[in-house]
Motif scaffolding. Structure first.
Motif, PDB file in Angstrom:
ATOM      1  N   UNK A  15       0.848  -0.973   0.269  1.00 17.68           N
ATOM      2  CA  UNK A  15       0.097   0.079   0.122  1.00 17.68           C
ATOM      3  C   UNK A  15       0.647   1.347  -0.301  1.00 17.68           C
ATOM      4  N   UNK A  16       2.251   1.320   0.949  1.00 16.80           N
ATOM      5  CA  UNK A  16       3.261   2.578   0.360  1.00 16.80           C
ATOM      6  C   UNK A  16       3.491   2.288  -0.632  1.00 16.80           C
ATOM      7  N   UNK A  17       3.886   1.219  -1.232  1.00 18.27           N
ATOM      8  CA  UNK A  17       4.601   1.588  -2.551  1.00 18.27           C
ATOM      9  C   UNK A  17       3.151   2.224  -3.453  1.00 18.27           C
ATOM     10  N   UNK A  18       1.750   1.648  -3.543  1.00 16.63           N
ATOM     11  CA  UNK A  18       1.714   2.284  -4.796  1.00 16.63           C
ATOM     12  C   UNK A  18       1.242   3.406  -4.277  1.00 16.63           C
ATOM     13  N   UNK A  19       1.303   4.364  -2.974  1.00 14.05           N
ATOM     14  CA  UNK A  19       1.158   6.152  -2.697  1.00 14.05           C
ATOM     15  C   UNK A  19       2.380   6.253  -2.720  1.00 14.05           C
TER      16      UNK A  19
ATOM     17  N   UNK B 253      -1.740   3.047 -12.709  1.00 18.51           N
ATOM     18  CA  UNK B 253      -3.149   1.791 -11.195  1.00 18.51           C
ATOM     19  C   UNK B 253      -3.617   2.767 -10.664  1.00 18.51           C
ATOM     20  N   UNK B 254      -2.484   3.967  -9.921  1.00 19.82           N
ATOM     21  CA  UNK B 254      -3.805   4.731  -9.189  1.00 19.82           C
ATOM     22  C   UNK B 254      -3.623   6.242  -9.809  1.00 19.82           C
ATOM     23  N   UNK B 255      -4.124   6.217 -10.767  1.00 23.41           N
ATOM     24  CA  UNK B 255      -4.837   7.696 -11.776  1.00 23.41           C
ATOM     25  C   UNK B 255      -5.724   7.527 -12.272  1.00 23.41           C
ATOM     26  N   UNK B 256      -6.843   7.091 -12.073  1.00 24.44           N
ATOM     27  CA  UNK B 256      -8.306   6.480 -12.616  1.00 24.44           C
ATOM     28  C   UNK B 256      -8.590   6.576 -11.125  1.00 24.44           C
ATOM     29  N   UNK B 257      -8.283   6.178 -10.499  1.00 25.27           N
ATOM     30  CA  UNK B 257      -8.340   5.936  -8.579  1.00 25.27           C
ATOM     31  C   UNK B 257      -8.325   7.589  -8.126  1.00 25.27           C
ATOM     32  N   UNK B 258      -7.557   7.887  -8.547  1.00 21.75           N
ATOM     33  CA  UNK B 258      -7.001   9.536  -7.871  1.00 21.75           C
ATOM     34  C   UNK B 258      -8.376  10.384  -8.631  1.00 21.75           C
TER      35      UNK B 258
END
Length: 243
Positions: free
Chosen positions: A55-59, A66-71
């Motif tokens: 989780x820390x690596x993703x943030x 992986x995170x762009x669409x979610x954010x």
């Protein structure tokens, strides 16, 4: 003579001849099984990584595919909400747990929205010396995270700010999730790891700069070496000479 003739005329008993057993067919050779792949042994001293690690690596990179669409979808929803929104569970569970969050009674998480930007002034068109225009070298005394903590503390006067962390930003605003603690709750008072915040020494922690973000802004993170000569006991005690 008669007996001899009877003996000759008697039918002869057939001799039982043992017939040899038919030769068994030779077994067909079974192909040897492929040798199993050797399982690599775990390296000594290397520990398995937990869920919080990933989780820390993703943030660390919110703009990754992986995170762009979610954010992007989160910011769309957050813009429609108010300035202070109480959330059921932390968005960044790994960061919240590292700062002292526990899923128990007496702990509240609030997402706060603060305007983004520094104190950049517009250039004055009237006549005066450039030194007196008051544009350069004028910076914020507090960072935006400390402002978010102070505003949240004023919004919830019966709670104390434990810590906060960044969860998102766009061109106009920044969002922080602030961890609040009810110092009068019996569950908090009986917790050996959280009862310290119930002391009167920690009243108005956010306003007095006692949170992790407040201590960083006051220059108290660095405790030794060059640049830390005048940060203790405070900058005010040294007549603001450490700024």
């Amino acid at each position: 003579m008669f007996m001899a003739e009877e003996a000759k005329s008697a039918p002869k008993k057939e001799r039982k001849v043992k017939q040899a057993a038919p030769a068994e067919a030779a077994p067909t050779p079974v192909p040897a099984a492929a040798p199993a792949e050797a399982v690599p042994e775990a390296k000594k001293g290397v520990k398995a990584k937990s869920m919080y690690h990933f989780m820390g690596e993703a943030w660390k990179n919110p703009s990754s595919p992986e995170m762009k669409q979610l954010m992007w979808q989160r910011l769309v929803d957050w813009r429609k909400e108010g300035t202070f929104v109480r959330v059921e569970r932390p968005t960044r569970l790994d960061r919240a747990r590292a700062l002292g969050y526990k899923a128990k009674q007496g702990i509240v998480v609030v997402r706060a929205k603060v305007r983004k930007g520094g104190l950049r002034k517009h250039r004055i068109r009237k006549g005066r010396k450039p030194k007196r225009k008051g544009i350069l070298k004028i910076t914020m005394k507090k960072n935006i995270q400390r402002i978010a903590e102070e505003r949240t503390s004023k919004r919830y006067p019966n709670l104390e700010v434990l810590a906060s962390y960044w969860v998102g930003e766009d061109g106009r605003h920044k969002w922080y999730e602030v961890i609040l603690v009810d110092v009068n709750h019996p569950v908090i008072k009986s917790d050996a790891r959280l009862c310290w915040i119930c002391s009167s020494k920690h009243t108005n922690r956010a306003i007095r700069g006692l949170t992790p973000a407040g201590k960083k802004g006051r220059g108290l993170v660095r405790t030794r070496g060059i640049g830390a000569e005048k940060v203790r006991p405070s900058l005010r005690a040294h007549k603001r000479m450490g700024t």
